[in-house]
Design a protein around this motif. Structure first.
Motif, PDB file in Angstrom:
ATOM      1  N   ILE A   1      17.897  29.326 -16.105  1.00  9.35           N
ATOM      2  CA  ILE A   1      18.176  28.950 -14.636  1.00  9.35           C
ATOM      3  C   ILE A   1      16.567  29.046 -14.051  1.00  9.35           C
ATOM      4  O   ILE A   1      16.340  28.000 -13.353  1.00  9.35           O
ATOM      5  CB  ILE A   1      18.867  29.885 -13.940  1.00  9.35           C
ATOM      6  N   ALA A   2      15.887  30.159 -14.418  1.00  3.51           N
ATOM      7  CA  ALA A   2      14.594  30.245 -14.032  1.00  3.51           C
ATOM      8  C   ALA A   2      13.700  28.846 -14.198  1.00  3.51           C
ATOM      9  O   ALA A   2      13.034  28.472 -13.533  1.00  3.51           O
ATOM     10  CB  ALA A   2      13.834  31.520 -14.309  1.00  3.51           C
ATOM     11  N   ALA A   3      14.033  28.445 -15.535  1.00  4.11           N
ATOM     12  CA  ALA A   3      13.126  27.396 -16.106  1.00  4.11           C
ATOM     13  C   ALA A   3      13.609  25.930 -15.096  1.00  4.11           C
ATOM     14  O   ALA A   3      12.598  25.231 -15.143  1.00  4.11           O
ATOM     15  CB  ALA A   3      13.444  27.203 -17.359  1.00  4.11           C
ATOM     16  N   VAL A   4      14.838  25.777 -15.152  1.00  2.86           N
ATOM     17  CA  VAL A   4      15.343  24.629 -14.239  1.00  2.86           C
ATOM     18  C   VAL A   4      14.498  24.537 -12.780  1.00  2.86           C
ATOM     19  O   VAL A   4      14.247  23.615 -12.347  1.00  2.86           O
ATOM     20  CB  VAL A   4      16.849  24.666 -14.126  1.00  2.86           C
TER      21      VAL A   4
ATOM     22  N   ARG B   1      25.268  24.065 -22.394  1.00  7.64           N
ATOM     23  CA  ARG B   1      25.691  24.471 -23.683  1.00  7.64           C
ATOM     24  C   ARG B   1      25.461  26.252 -24.033  1.00  7.64           C
ATOM     25  O   ARG B   1      26.426  26.549 -24.525  1.00  7.64           O
ATOM     26  CB  ARG B   1      24.769  23.926 -24.885  1.00  7.64           C
ATOM     27  N   ALA B   2      24.440  26.473 -23.418  1.00  4.12           N
ATOM     28  CA  ALA B   2      24.267  28.053 -23.630  1.00  4.12           C
ATOM     29  C   ALA B   2      25.647  28.845 -22.824  1.00  4.12           C
ATOM     30  O   ALA B   2      26.158  29.761 -23.613  1.00  4.12           O
ATOM     31  CB  ALA B   2      23.118  28.829 -22.717  1.00  4.12           C
ATOM     32  N   LEU B   3      26.116  28.356 -21.581  1.00  2.00           N
ATOM     33  CA  LEU B   3      27.506  28.874 -20.896  1.00  2.00           C
ATOM     34  C   LEU B   3      28.515  28.611 -21.942  1.00  2.00           C
ATOM     35  O   LEU B   3      29.311  29.683 -22.078  1.00  2.00           O
ATOM     36  CB  LEU B   3      27.451  28.320 -19.526  1.00  2.00           C
ATOM     37  N   GLN B   4      28.533  27.365 -22.544  1.00  2.00           N
ATOM     38  CA  GLN B   4      29.798  27.126 -23.222  1.00  2.00           C
ATOM     39  C   GLN B   4      29.746  28.127 -24.466  1.00  2.00           C
ATOM     40  O   GLN B   4      30.978  28.626 -24.980  1.00  2.00           O
ATOM     41  CB  GLN B   4      29.741  25.806 -23.704  1.00  2.00           C
TER      42      GLN B   4
ATOM     43  N   GLN C   1      17.008  20.425 -19.607  1.00  2.00           N
ATOM     44  CA  GLN C   1      17.073  21.922 -19.448  1.00  2.00           C
ATOM     45  C   GLN C   1      18.390  22.277 -18.857  1.00  2.00           C
ATOM     46  O   GLN C   1      19.003  23.225 -19.279  1.00  2.00           O
ATOM     47  CB  GLN C   1      16.053  22.438 -18.522  1.00  2.00           C
ATOM     48  N   VAL C   2      18.948  21.330 -18.135  1.00  2.00           N
ATOM     49  CA  VAL C   2      20.331  21.681 -17.344  1.00  2.00           C
ATOM     50  C   VAL C   2      21.355  21.478 -18.551  1.00  2.00           C
ATOM     51  O   VAL C   2      22.338  22.284 -18.603  1.00  2.00           O
ATOM     52  CB  VAL C   2      20.434  20.786 -16.146  1.00  2.00           C
TER      53      VAL C   2
ATOM     54  N   VAL D   1      27.198  24.431 -12.963  1.00  2.00           N
ATOM     55  CA  VAL D   1      26.227  23.825 -13.784  1.00  2.00           C
ATOM     56  C   VAL D   1      26.279  22.407 -13.618  1.00  2.00           C
ATOM     57  O   VAL D   1      25.626  21.429 -13.882  1.00  2.00           O
ATOM     58  CB  VAL D   1      25.991  24.301 -15.289  1.00  2.00           C
ATOM     59  N   GLY D   2      27.643  21.983 -13.778  1.00  2.00           N
ATOM     60  CA  GLY D   2      28.113  20.608 -13.785  1.00  2.00           C
ATOM     61  C   GLY D   2      27.594  19.655 -12.489  1.00  2.00           C
ATOM     62  O   GLY D   2      27.212  18.656 -12.813  1.00  2.00           O
TER      63      GLY D   2
END
Lengths: 92, 92, 92, 92
Positions: free
Chosen positions: A42-45, A27-30, A21-22, B15-16
């Protein structure tokens, strides 16, 4: 043997999913995804962290505090102290 | 441009670090560390998720809801709706 | 007019229910109820606080940050600052 | 004797303070206070609920799960089950 050893397989599977998930969030941020999607990830993490904590606490209580196999009161008290420390920190 | 793009560098660094925390947790489980340590590491991941969520919400509010650069009321309302959805889900 | 005024009736009804929950918890302690029941009642109070916070945040966002009726950027920014302060404190 | 009885005085004092906080929140809404203040008061109630839960969990663990005075494994297991149920619901 520690309960985290006994349930190692189950806990490692959970942590593996959390790492997935992290990485998906990374990847979503990239990929410059929209922030609604980012916030959901983030809520899922956080949800995964809460689920993992619940599982570890449950095993800790059963193995290090409540187990009939514990013969020393000092051992039981130490298990209770560790549990209370983490509950205090986590519910703050 | 989305706020998650504008702050991409800062968010990716966060995130990293969170991924590093999850990997450390994974290694601790593999190494059969004590559960007090495991529980502290899980708490750290949740703390990182909360910190990241706070940063993303702040940027979302400034860029997609409150920004003077937004000229359409519909755009502002959409930003507000997205924010409210995540707050509802996260504070449940 | 503040949004907490506009939604005063709804919010007061919610706070009234929350006070009722706290009073029920007080009576349960007085009556020496079992701790499983006590813990469930505390969880209910926390749930009520989260629900109330969600409602107040939603109204704050719509009225003090996103409203088309706000004509001053400074006013909108102040509304955003207040929101971000509470999110930071609440998600810590 | 239940731990909630043994610590009745301390717990009732805490619940009394929490009721005072809810009543102050009610008065703030009646008096049409600003929403930043309202949100801070709601956060205080949630903090009080978390503090109370922590205290009740601590006492529950010491009295109903870890106590050397418990002579029946079934009793200890029941105490553990109650604890795990509330942790599951509270950390969801």
């Amino acid at each position: 043997m520690s309960h985290t050893v006994r349930n190692k397989v189950s806990l490692l599977a959970r942590v593996g999913r959390m790492r997935g998930q992290v990485e998906a969030l990374e990847r979503a941020l990239q990929a410059e995804k929209g922030c609604a999607e980012i916030m959901q990830q983030i809520a899922a993490v956080r949800g995964a962290a809460n689920g993992l904590m619940t599982e570890v606490i449950e095993e800790h209580v059963r193995t290090h505090v409540a187990s009939a196999a514990i013969t020393s009161n000092a051992t039981r008290t130490r298990g209770a102290d560790e549990l209370i420390d983490i509950v205090r920190a986590y519910l703050r």
